[in-house]
Design an enzyme around this catalytic site. Structure first.
Site, short mmCIF file in Angstrom:
data_model
loop_
_atom_site.label_atom_id
_atom_site.label_comp_id
_atom_site.label_asym_id
_atom_site.label_seq_id
_atom_site.Cartn_x
_atom_site.Cartn_y
_atom_site.Cartn_z
CG ASN A 9 -12.34 5.57 96.34
OD1 ASN A 9 -13.10 6.05 97.18
ND2 ASN A 9 -12.52 4.35 95.84
CE LYS A 11 -11.08 1.81 97.93
NZ LYS A 11 -10.71 0.46 97.61
CG HIS A 94 -15.28 1.52 93.78
ND1 HIS A 94 -15.13 0.36 94.51
CD2 HIS A 94 -14.03 2.03 93.62
CE1 HIS A 94 -13.83 0.19 94.79
NE2 HIS A 94 -13.15 1.19 94.25
CD GLU A 96 -14.11 -1.03 97.71
OE1 GLU A 96 -14.42 0.10 98.12
OE2 GLU A 96 -12.93 -1.41 97.56
CD GLU A 166 -10.68 1.35 90.75
OE1 GLU A 166 -9.80 2.06 91.23
OE2 GLU A 166 -11.72 1.05 91.36
N GLY A 172 -6.91 -2.93 96.83
CA GLY A 172 -6.65 -3.07 98.26
C GLY A 172 -5.90 -4.33 98.63
CB SER A 212 -2.34 -2.23 94.74
OG SER A 212 -3.23 -2.98 95.55
P1 PGA Z 1 -6.52 0.73 96.27
O1 PGA Z 1 -8.03 1.07 95.84
O2 PGA Z 1 -5.64 1.79 95.68
O3 PGA Z 1 -6.54 0.74 97.78
O4 PGA Z 1 -6.21 -0.63 95.71
C1 PGA Z 1 -8.32 1.57 94.56
C2 PGA Z 1 -9.81 1.78 94.40
O5 PGA Z 1 -10.59 0.97 94.91
O6 PGA Z 1 -10.24 2.75 93.76
#
Ligand code: PGA
Length: 250
Positions: A9, A11, A94, A96, A166, A172, A212
């Site tokens: 992903n 982003k 997601h 976000e 998640e 992140g 992560s």
């Molecule tokens: P990350 O993001 O691996 O950077 O923690 C995962 C995601 O938001 O799908």
């Protein structure tokens, strides 16, 4: 046996020229063919993904879409547009998008159903905040999301969905859920599918962990019974990291 599925992903990263460079690099790698893999990319990078990846076993898809096929929805992209570039996946809900763009469960549900109606694989994201985890409310939160987000999704369709667990506090941040905690929540999700649909559907549906995930922890996470793959942000932006994630078994 569920086929592992590793999806990047990006982003809001990678311009079209950067996308082309990274995907060309990934395409030249020797990636495990027994692992399903792909990238969900910004809408503007989809044509590049199609150009570079079509005909390979590296899939691609979008990070979001609207549920209508066309019309006066300035700034949105539709399932028909995604199908036209042969996208396979679309990430839906997601955290976000839920947080910064105020997407509610009802909108997420419409998007999941639109994706399925257009033969796109929805990667439905669910997960709790740090506060909810500290109050031990993670199951309650995820159950509520699943109930609302999968409303009216049929038994025939449910096994096409990929669910990404998640925990928001792990996204992140460099903090990963322990493999045990991640597996517990994926088991909880699988059990929800069993109770809502059937044992068969619960054994077929694939559940990813996200937050992560990186080369250092992928093996431990994917060794768990209920974790069938990963949705990967930061570590999907570098070809060598992505290679190690896909080749976790080698
Ligand atoms: P990350 O993001 O691996 O950077 O923690 C995962 C995601 O938001 O799908």
């Amino acid at each position: 046996m569920r086929k592992p599925v590793i999806v990047g992903n990006w982003k809001m990263n990678k311009t079209p020229s950067e996308a082309r460079a990274l995907l060309e690099e990934v395409k030249a790698l020797d990636l495990d063919e027994n692992v399903e893999k792909g990238f969900c990319v910004p809408a503007i990078d989809l044509l590049v993904a199609q150009e570079v990846l079509e005909g390979t076993d590296i899939n691609y898809g979008a990070e979001n879409m609207y549920y209508e096929e066309s019309g006066a929805f300035t700034g949105e992209i539709s399932p028909l547009m995604l199908k036209d570039v042969n996208a396979k996946y679309v990430i839906i809900g997601h955290s976000e998008r839920r947080e910064y763009f105020k997407e509610c469960d009802c909108l997420v549900n419409k998007k999941v159903k639109a994706a399925l109606a257009h033969d796109l694989v929805p990667i439905l994201c669910v997960g709790e905040t740090l506060e909810e985890r500290e109050e031990n409310k993670q199951e309650e939160k995820v159950k509520d999301q699943l109930t609302k987000n999968l409303k009216d999704v049929s038994e025939a369709d449910i096994e096409k969905v990929i669910i990404a667990y998640e925990p928001i506090w792990a996204i992140g941040t460099g903090k990963t859920a322990s493999a045990e905690d991640a597996d517990d929540m994926c088991a909880f999700i699988r059990n929800f599918i069993k109770e809502t649909y059937s044992e068969e559907a619960s054994q077929k549906i694939r559940i990813q962990y996200g937050g992560s995930m990186k080369p250092e922890n992928v093996k431990e996470l994917l060794a768990k019974e209920n974790i069938d793959g990963g949705l990967i942000g930061g570590a999907s932006l570098k070809a060598s990291d992505f290679e190690q994630l896909v080749n976790f078994n080698n």
